[in-house]
Design a protein around this motif. Sequence first.
Motif, PDB file in Angstrom:
ATOM      1  N   UNK A 102      32.031  43.864  36.613  1.00 42.43           N
ATOM      2  CA  UNK A 102      32.532  44.424  35.477  1.00 42.43           C
ATOM      3  C   UNK A 102      34.046  44.948  35.598  1.00 42.43           C
ATOM      4  N   UNK A 103      35.047  44.299  34.797  1.00 35.51           N
ATOM      5  CA  UNK A 103      36.175  44.718  34.991  1.00 35.51           C
ATOM      6  C   UNK A 103      36.398  46.233  34.510  1.00 35.51           C
ATOM      7  N   UNK A 104      35.734  46.361  33.298  1.00 36.98           N
ATOM      8  CA  UNK A 104      36.000  47.824  32.718  1.00 36.98           C
ATOM      9  C   UNK A 104      35.477  49.049  33.338  1.00 36.98           C
ATOM     10  N   UNK A 105      35.119  48.656  34.735  1.00 32.48           N
ATOM     11  CA  UNK A 105      34.357  49.891  35.198  1.00 32.48           C
ATOM     12  C   UNK A 105      35.451  50.863  36.333  1.00 32.48           C
ATOM     13  N   UNK A 106      36.540  50.230  36.359  1.00 33.62           N
ATOM     14  CA  UNK A 106      37.473  50.774  37.328  1.00 33.62           C
ATOM     15  C   UNK A 106      37.574  52.113  36.970  1.00 33.62           C
ATOM     16  N   UNK A 107      37.766  53.121  38.121  1.00 28.29           N
ATOM     17  CA  UNK A 107      37.663  52.841  39.354  1.00 28.29           C
ATOM     18  C   UNK A 107      36.215  52.750  39.955  1.00 28.29           C
ATOM     19  N   UNK A 108      35.282  52.933  39.453  1.00 26.76           N
ATOM     20  CA  UNK A 108      33.877  52.794  39.764  1.00 26.76           C
ATOM     21  C   UNK A 108      33.502  51.113  39.470  1.00 26.76           C
TER      22      UNK A 108
END
Lengths: 326, 326
Positions: free
Chosen positions: B6-12
């Motif tokens: 999932x790209x949206x979860x940065x930095x996790x």
Amino acid sequence: MSAKMSAATYPLSGPAKVEINEVAPRDGLQIEPFIVPTEGKVAFVNALARCGFARIEATSFTSARAIPALADAEAVMHQVERVAGVGLTVLVPNLRGLERALSCRPDEVNLVMSSSETHNRANLRMTREQSQAQLLAMIAEAGKAGVPVNVSLSTVFGCPFEGDVSEAEVMRLAKAFADAGAAGITLCDTTGMAYPNQVAALCETFQRALPKTGLTIHLHNTRGMGLANAIAAWQTGVTRFDAAAGGLGGCPYAPGASGNVSTEELVHMFASMGVDTGVELGALLDVVAGVSDLVQRDVSSQLLRAGPRLRTHQPPAWMEEFFAKA
Amino acid sequence: MSAKMSAATYPLSGPAKVEINEVAPRDGLQIEPFIVPTEGKVAFVNALARCGFARIEATSFTSARAIPALADAEAVMHQVERVAGVGLTVLVPNLRGLERALSCRPDEVNLVMSSSETHNRANLRMTREQSQAQLLAMIAEAGKAGVPVNVSLSTVFGCPFEGDVSEAEVMRLAKAFADAGAAGITLCDTTGMAYPNQVAALCETFQRALPKTGLTIHLHNTRGMGLANAIAAWQTGVTRFDAAAGGLGGCPYAPGASGNVSTEELVHMFASMGVDTGVELGALLDVVAGVSDLVQRDVSSQLLRAGPRLRTHQPPAWMEEFFAKA
């Protein structure tokens, strides 16, 4: 991110050492129906100080009419023992409260406003603009007295009235207070709306924008994510956490809010992970065991019931004989 | 690690999609004092199936003497609706149970033993060697019938009698069962002793050693770390999680054990994070609201009380007038 990382924590990594700010004496006792007598509060703070906390939020210099439970703020501050290495911080709502607080020589004063307009109005009966102006004046006054200021920003991970709160609004306020001289900012999940990747993202943004401002994270466990959010923050390098012994606390103006992250669960988790909190878990659990008596209601601590993870049990009595026969 | 992150979860970061195995009908109901009638169980499983779970552990083919609450395993399996995309798995303790189970056409059978000697003896009344031999025989039999096998390994993150359990012991058993043809292994934190970096480390070791074996994580919330451990596993690429609606469950032979991670809290957290579980939270909360009636005792669901994080509230009534005057 902290330079000293714990090697043992791979593949999850974060700072090797964190600090806990124990907020139960203020954030917990302020909403308890039973008004704890001054000597009970003093004994509570003293017992907590002996556990090894970095900071303890000891009381609040609010008006006795607004929060009768903490009307004895001066008495508490004059009677508690000062323990080396344990900073005493106090909540201060306005200039009158600041004057009272400063007369008691706190190690820090903690100011508060909400990052969402509706919660600020409901909780503080002021617009955010009014609150911000008042806090800036208080930062200036405390600065003259040489007392460090922390600002707690409420509802940064969501407002119970408005829903999501924009990161830009949170950072606008954080920067204003940091620029004005606040030594620290606490990002507060007032009603337990935070979730892990959101926490990590805001903590990263904050630390990149304000690397010299002490960042504390204040979490609630309303929807079960308290410790998950703490780990998320820790993974981005956050080293300062608010927590309340026995999970006391909540917010009288926040519908659906439950208590703060419980200190014993936070300390137990970090200790299990090899992360140094400075807090002695056994001593803390002894204090937590006394919280029900202190507040005169049953405060159920899950960790106290279950015990630390390595407190082992005897196998069932039938077992030895059963396998001897087999 | 999953290729699709999932790209949206940065930095996790972690997998964009996970699967939940709902275990309350088996792991929950087996220890409830009230024996839920067959029609109640069937309605419960059917309602859960409509929420969109990847798997549901529907019952256990144990002897009626050992677990009277699930004596109606065949009846449940014959009466539940089969929903496309929702696999029905059943717990099977021995060859006799396997025979009964296979007659009911489950999509999977789940076998169980402990990774620690003392817990295996206390829970299953066999040595680990005896259990391992029995499980290998069952894997062979299920293979002949063409039914996939999952093996749940208990106490992998700690044993309530022995304390820490070595990763080598866990992996020795996991490899033996994977080599024998088990399609999946579940690593179980039977009594809530797991902590986040330990979970991440074992999940990494497992996925490196057995990349083709489906890995499920089974967590308890005994010491508050349930969701923190789920996120830790997810960050290493784990996509399959056991959970129980309303946090039902526990282990009758594990002192201090509390219930499983609650499904609604796990689904709510992943949904907040933008991670697809396939489960419709609203439908699930409706099912959870009925659990107290089902088991005839008050099952307090924290999330049901607080509501999903974005269920906003009306500001206090005094506020509009107060600020209009100001």
